[in-house]
Design an enzyme around this catalytic site. Structure first.
Site, PDB file in Angstrom:
ATOM      1  CG  LEU A  41      -1.783  -1.264   1.415  1.00  0.00           C
ATOM      2  CD1 LEU A  41      -2.764  -1.071   2.572  1.00  0.00           C
ATOM      3  CD2 LEU A  41      -2.522  -1.625   0.137  1.00  0.00           C
ATOM      4  NE  ARG A  87       1.416  12.589  11.067  1.00  0.00           N
ATOM      5  CZ  ARG A  87       1.823  11.771  12.022  1.00  0.00           C
ATOM      6  NH1 ARG A  87       2.360  12.246  13.134  1.00  0.00           N
ATOM      7  NH2 ARG A  87       1.714  10.465  11.868  1.00  0.00           N
ATOM      8  NE  ARG A 139      54.606  22.011 -25.068  1.00  0.00           N
ATOM      9  CZ  ARG A 139      55.161  21.215 -24.173  1.00  0.00           C
ATOM     10  NH1 ARG A 139      54.431  20.708 -23.206  1.00  0.00           N
ATOM     11  NH2 ARG A 139      56.443  20.925 -24.238  1.00  0.00           N
TER      12      ARG A 139
END
Length: 449
Positions: free
Chosen positions: A8, A15, A420
């Site tokens: 269930l 709350r 680079r």
């Protein structure tokens, strides 16, 4: 065929003061609902029926992500637990066996307790417990070893409220009998609801045998508030820590280690302080997870070391003797035996061959804004510090990348890749530049006076 489970999970949980369905709040890193499903699933049930209501689509999705075969039915109006079970019964039409009614917000009932209920010869079995503070729990009225009826607190007399044996709500009966008993329920009570608890008196009225199986109160803990959720988390973590240590895991500061619902750790593994395990983590024996690491959806093999301050995300696979150091993040990546990733690195959507070294500041640039791409690095390669590997890209075995390189093309086996710009030194330019900047700062300062 075994038992059937009716879980269930239709309530809103007002709350909790939350838009999220109560059973989807996290406990041990997963929805509360998964814990309830796990206890029942260990029975190898013939069928699982989940009753949903508030936030039904999200609850059903979460349930199916745990067990794709779960059957979901909806309780459009919340008219009580008896009404909820009635919604489930058509899904069990033709089922031959016993049905267990469980609750999606009651995560700690042990499989052994459910097995004891199934083993009882009684026609109807109710799970009870003796509460330290019975409060507003329903009471179990027994005569000898027989259950006569269950009384909800709001409907109980003073004498009935003095009874210490309380109702958990968990029940077990033959599926056909349960359907008959639920069909006969009325809502003639203080709340105007169909109480599942009324089937105990109905069973006795028919001359059937109703009995109680008891368990410790801690197993029946239901979660209705944020405070109860925090209490449940603390209890869960305490049990997981004890279990890990009993299984041969060393924890230097157990109270600071947080486990998930399904964490698996092998013996002689060492876990440092402030480690968090998310869902789907397996750590093999003799590994070490150092302090301040966060792991989820990953597998760490024997002898590997992780951390400190490392993050393993879903799909991270670390082979034996891999080292992942501080401020390293691994996602959807396989690291073969002996790989070393010391620090300050991100490896995503990658495969790194055995005994390769990944230098500090390395990044696999795996995302182009739309698609993810994969990086493959061969065995015994050396990736220089501050290398950007722009995927899709392959670095061959025994290859090397120069520090500070942006690698946009494949690197052949054994090659050195340099990506680079060539360095140029401008003589005296730094001094002249600083003099110019200082003069400008002085000018601005004088102008503001």
């Amino acid at each position: 065929m075994g038992a059937a489970l009716i879980i269930l999970a239709a309530g809103q949980g007002t709350r909790m003061n939350s838009d999220r369905p109560k059973v989807l709040h996290p406990l041990g890193g997963v929805p509360i609902l998964w814990h309830a499903m796990a206890a029942g699933q260990a029975l190898e049930p013939g069928q699982i029926v989940l009753v949903t209501g508030h936030g039904a689509e999200a609850v059903e999705a979460a349930a199916r992500s745990y067990d794709a075969e779960v059957v979901c039915v909806r309780q459009e109006q919340q008219l009580g637990t008896g009404h909820a079970v009635a919604q489930a019964m058509p899904a069990l039409a033709g089922f031959s066996g016993r049905a267990l009614v469980l609750y999606g917000d009651t995560p700690f009932i042990r499989t052994e307790t459910l097995q004891a209920m199934l083993a009882s010869p009684a026609d109807l079995v109710v799970l009870g417990f003796t509460a330290a503070d019975p409060g507003r729990y329903g009471r179990l009225v027994v005569q000898g070893d027989r259950l006569e009826r269950i009384v909800e607190w709001k409907d109980a007399t003073e004498d009935e409220r003095a009874i210490g044996l309380c109702n958990s709500g968990v029940m077990c009966a033959d599926a056909d009998l349960l359907a008959e008993l639920v069909a006969g329920l009325t809502n003639d009570n203080a709340a105007g609801e169909y109480y599942l608890t009324d089937i105990a008196a109905a069973a006795r009225a028919r001359g059937l045998d109703a009995r109680v199986v008891t368990c410790p109160e801690a197993e029946t803990l239901g979660i209705n508030t944020r405070a109860e959720l925090a209490q449940a988390e603390a209890g869960f973590q305490a049990r997981m820590r004890v279990e890990a240590m009993e299984n041969g895991v060393t924890m230097q500061a157990p109270d600071t280690v947080f486990f998930s619902f399904d964490t698996v750790i092998g013996r002689d593994t060492v876990i440092g302080p402030n480690v968090v395990f998310g869902p789907r983590v397996t750590i093999e024996s003799e590994a070490e997870i150092r302090s301040f690491c966060h792991l989820e959806g990953c597998h760490v093999s024997r002898g590997a070391t992780v951390g400190p301050f490392a993050r393993l995300r879903p799909g991270a696979e670390l082979a034996e003797d891999v080292h992942v150091g501080n401020f390293v993040e691994i996602k959807n990546a396989i690291l073969d035996e002996g790989v070393k990733v010391g620090h300050l690195t991100y490896l995503g959507d990658a495969h790194v061959g055995e005994h390769t070294n990944i230098g500090a500041g390395t990044v696999t640039c795996n995302y182009d804004g739309v698609f993810k791409h994969r990086t493959t690095i061969g065995a015994h390669a050396f990736i220089g510090s501050d290398t950007m590997l722009v995927a899709p890209v392959t670095v061959g075995a025994h290859a090397m990348t120069a520090s500070g390189s942006v690698i946009t093309g494949n690197v052949p086996e054994g090659a050195l890749a340099v990506g680079r710009a060539r360095q140029e030194n401008k003589a005296g330019l730094a001094v002249r530049l600083f003099e110019k900047l200082k003069a400008e700062a002085a000018r601005r300062k004088g102008k503001t006076r």
